[in-house]
Write a protein that holds these residues in place. Structure first.
Motif, PDB file in Angstrom:
ATOM      1  N   SER A 269      31.065  59.228  51.226  1.00 52.17           N
ATOM      2  CA  SER A 269      29.667  58.920  50.928  1.00 52.17           C
ATOM      3  C   SER A 269      29.359  57.470  51.279  1.00 52.17           C
ATOM      4  O   SER A 269      30.263  56.652  51.457  1.00 52.17           O
ATOM      5  N   LEU A 270      28.076  57.156  51.353  1.00 49.43           N
ATOM      6  CA  LEU A 270      27.634  55.810  51.715  1.00 49.43           C
ATOM      7  C   LEU A 270      28.126  54.785  50.706  1.00 49.43           C
ATOM      8  O   LEU A 270      28.646  53.726  51.055  1.00 49.43           O
ATOM      9  N   ARG A 271      27.950  55.097  49.420  1.00 48.87           N
ATOM     10  CA  ARG A 271      28.382  54.173  48.362  1.00 48.87           C
ATOM     11  C   ARG A 271      29.896  54.003  48.384  1.00 48.87           C
ATOM     12  O   ARG A 271      30.413  52.890  48.232  1.00 48.87           O
ATOM     13  N   ALA A 272      30.618  55.098  48.582  1.00 45.12           N
ATOM     14  CA  ALA A 272      32.080  55.035  48.623  1.00 45.12           C
ATOM     15  C   ALA A 272      32.560  54.218  49.818  1.00 45.12           C
ATOM     16  O   ALA A 272      33.509  53.442  49.708  1.00 45.12           O
ATOM     17  N   SER A 273      31.885  54.369  50.971  1.00 45.14           N
ATOM     18  CA  SER A 273      32.300  53.630  52.168  1.00 45.14           C
ATOM     19  C   SER A 273      32.110  52.128  51.976  1.00 45.14           C
ATOM     20  O   SER A 273      32.925  51.337  52.452  1.00 45.14           O
ATOM     21  N   ARG A 274      31.029  51.718  51.274  1.00 46.62           N
ATOM     22  CA  ARG A 274      30.822  50.296  51.007  1.00 46.62           C
ATOM     23  C   ARG A 274      31.908  49.756  50.083  1.00 46.62           C
ATOM     24  O   ARG A 274      32.406  48.642  50.279  1.00 46.62           O
ATOM     25  N   PHE A 275      32.279  50.543  49.077  1.00 47.04           N
ATOM     26  CA  PHE A 275      33.327  50.119  48.145  1.00 47.04           C
ATOM     27  C   PHE A 275      34.677  50.009  48.851  1.00 47.04           C
ATOM     28  O   PHE A 275      35.408  49.034  48.670  1.00 47.04           O
ATOM     29  N   VAL A 276      34.995  51.000  49.689  1.00 45.32           N
ATOM     30  CA  VAL A 276      36.264  50.984  50.436  1.00 45.32           C
ATOM     31  C   VAL A 276      36.295  49.806  51.405  1.00 45.32           C
ATOM     32  O   VAL A 276      37.326  49.149  51.576  1.00 45.32           O
ATOM     33  N   ALA A 277      35.145  49.515  52.033  1.00 45.22           N
ATOM     34  CA  ALA A 277      35.061  48.376  52.947  1.00 45.22           C
ATOM     35  C   ALA A 277      35.298  47.062  52.216  1.00 45.22           C
ATOM     36  O   ALA A 277      35.869  46.120  52.782  1.00 45.22           O
ATOM     37  N   LEU A 278      34.884  46.979  50.944  1.00 49.52           N
ATOM     38  CA  LEU A 278      35.155  45.780  50.129  1.00 49.52           C
ATOM     39  C   LEU A 278      36.654  45.595  49.928  1.00 49.52           C
ATOM     40  O   LEU A 278      37.161  44.468  49.971  1.00 49.52           O
ATOM     41  N   LEU A 279      37.366  46.686  49.669  1.00 54.73           N
ATOM     42  CA  LEU A 279      38.829  46.608  49.523  1.00 54.73           C
ATOM     43  C   LEU A 279      39.454  46.050  50.792  1.00 54.73           C
ATOM     44  O   LEU A 279      40.364  45.216  50.742  1.00 54.73           O
ATOM     45  N   ASN A 280      38.943  46.501  51.916  1.00 53.55           N
ATOM     46  CA  ASN A 280      39.493  46.134  53.224  1.00 53.55           C
ATOM     47  C   ASN A 280      39.182  44.688  53.604  1.00 53.55           C
ATOM     48  O   ASN A 280      40.029  43.980  54.142  1.00 53.55           O
ATOM     49  N   THR A 281      37.957  44.233  53.322  1.00 58.38           N
ATOM     50  CA  THR A 281      37.508  42.922  53.809  1.00 58.38           C
ATOM     51  C   THR A 281      37.654  41.794  52.795  1.00 58.38           C
ATOM     52  O   THR A 281      37.665  40.628  53.178  1.00 58.38           O
ATOM     53  N   VAL A 282      37.752  42.133  51.504  1.00 57.99           N
ATOM     54  CA  VAL A 282      37.806  41.094  50.460  1.00 57.99           C
ATOM     55  C   VAL A 282      39.129  41.126  49.696  1.00 57.99           C
ATOM     56  O   VAL A 282      39.830  40.111  49.612  1.00 57.99           O
ATOM     57  N   LEU A 283      39.481  42.293  49.137  1.00 59.77           N
ATOM     58  CA  LEU A 283      40.669  42.367  48.274  1.00 59.77           C
ATOM     59  C   LEU A 283      41.967  42.199  49.059  1.00 59.77           C
ATOM     60  O   LEU A 283      42.847  41.428  48.652  1.00 59.77           O
ATOM     61  N   TYR A 284      42.095  42.897  50.184  1.00 56.16           N
ATOM     62  CA  TYR A 284      43.348  42.844  50.943  1.00 56.16           C
ATOM     63  C   TYR A 284      43.675  41.439  51.446  1.00 56.16           C
ATOM     64  O   TYR A 284      44.801  40.959  51.261  1.00 56.16           O
ATOM     65  N   PRO A 285      42.717  40.709  52.075  1.00 57.20           N
ATOM     66  CA  PRO A 285      43.026  39.329  52.490  1.00 57.20           C
ATOM     67  C   PRO A 285      43.334  38.407  51.303  1.00 57.20           C
ATOM     68  O   PRO A 285      44.106  37.462  51.446  1.00 57.20           O
TER      69      PRO A 285
END
Length: 314
Positions: A269-285
């Protein structure tokens, strides 16, 4: 779609919707948290690069790769976090076409470089643990530099084709329901035929993500098998603790990318994709410096030495 020239050139900038479901107070709070996480990420990764440069004990293949990963993480998180912070704190959510295309290019090029570097780092650990007597002969400085250079050059060269295709697209809409210029929302706004671009991206991203995942897991499985045969229990425990922490960060990186780019669009879903993208771009680094370096005894010792030298100069 066939459109007149006046409609094809109508869209000169995009509007990133970000997180419209959050009320203004929550967006302000989120922006402060994001700024703190971003500054910590940059400082943590910059510290690693500095320590590897000044301390000769850290000038080994492993820390050479880690410092390259740290350099990459600074740019990777900067490509999205700075704009997201501006959006949340001030509401300035517009982006020119060229800026949007540039963000898209660097986001994917740096992401591909990271996956190749993760394979190289897992290979380095495999040789160090499973072939310790041959480590110095295999992991020579020339090979390390070539592997890193290949990771950067190949990834940026492979993703360069996307800029050519993106620049040829015309757009019917300007609202992107995301906080970054990602593939799916960009292509959906296009009036041009994007089927070829979809196919090329799917093949490339699947090969890079799934291919690097298979290689990385293969090296870690070999490491695990070697560790289980170690005679000393303390050595086994140390190696298993290190590998488990590495696998946690790898699961975030690969899990988020597989969910975003190798699953069918209707599944996420759109909301889920934004949340997953946060994990990728903010949390992981943010996690990388702590997982790979700042818990390491050699890095902590080098940091204490640097602080002591700085105090003496003052």
């Amino acid at each position: 779609f066939s459109m007149g020239p006046e409609n094809q050139t109508a869209v000169t900038e995009f509007t990133l919707e970000g997180f419209p479901e959050l009320d203004p107070r929550l967006q302000q709070f989120f922006s402060r948290v994001l700024l703190l996480v971003y500054l910590t990420t940059v400082m943590g990764n910059a510290t690693i690069i500095f320590l590897v440069c000044v301390d000769h004990h850290l000038q080994t293949p492993m820390y050479f790769f880690i410092s390259n990963l740290a350099f990459l993480e600074i740019w990777f998180t900067s490509s999205t976090s700075i704009k997201l912070f501006v959006m949340l704190s001030s509401g300035q959510n517009t982006l020119s076409l060229s800026s949007c295309f540039a963000q898209n290019y660097f986001y994917f090029a740096l992401g591909c470089t990271e996956f190749v570097l993760l394979v190289v780092m897992s290979f380095d650990r495999y040789v160090a643990i499973c072939q310790p007597l041959l480590y110095a002969a295999i992991m020579k400085p020339q090979l390390c530099v070539r592997l890193v250079a290949a990771a950067w050059v190949l990834s940026f060269a492979l993703l360069s084709y996307r800029l050519l295709f993106l620049s040829e697209l015309s757009f019917c809409g300007s609202k992107i329901p995301h906080f970054l210029c990602d593939n799916s929302p960009l292509f959906q706004l296009s009036c041009s035929d994007t089927s070829l671009l979809w196919k090329m991206d799917s093949v490339l991203l699947s090969c890079v993500v799934l291919g690097s995942l298979c290689l990385t897991l293969a090296f870690y499985i070999c490491i695990l098998l070697c560790v289980l045969h170690l005679p000393a229990a303390s050595g086994r425990k140390k190696a298993l603790t290190t590998c488990s922490s590495h696998l946690i960060t790898l699961s975030i990186a690969y899990g988020s990318c597989i969910a975003l780019y190798t699953c069918p669009a209707e599944v996420v879903s759109l909301r889920a994709s934004r949340f997953v993208a946060l994990l990728n771009t903010v949390l992981y680094p943010f996690l990388n410096p702590f997982i790979y370096s700042l818990r390491n005894r050699s890095v902590i010792l080098a940091l204490h030495k640097s602080i002591a030298r700085a105090r003496k100069k003052l």
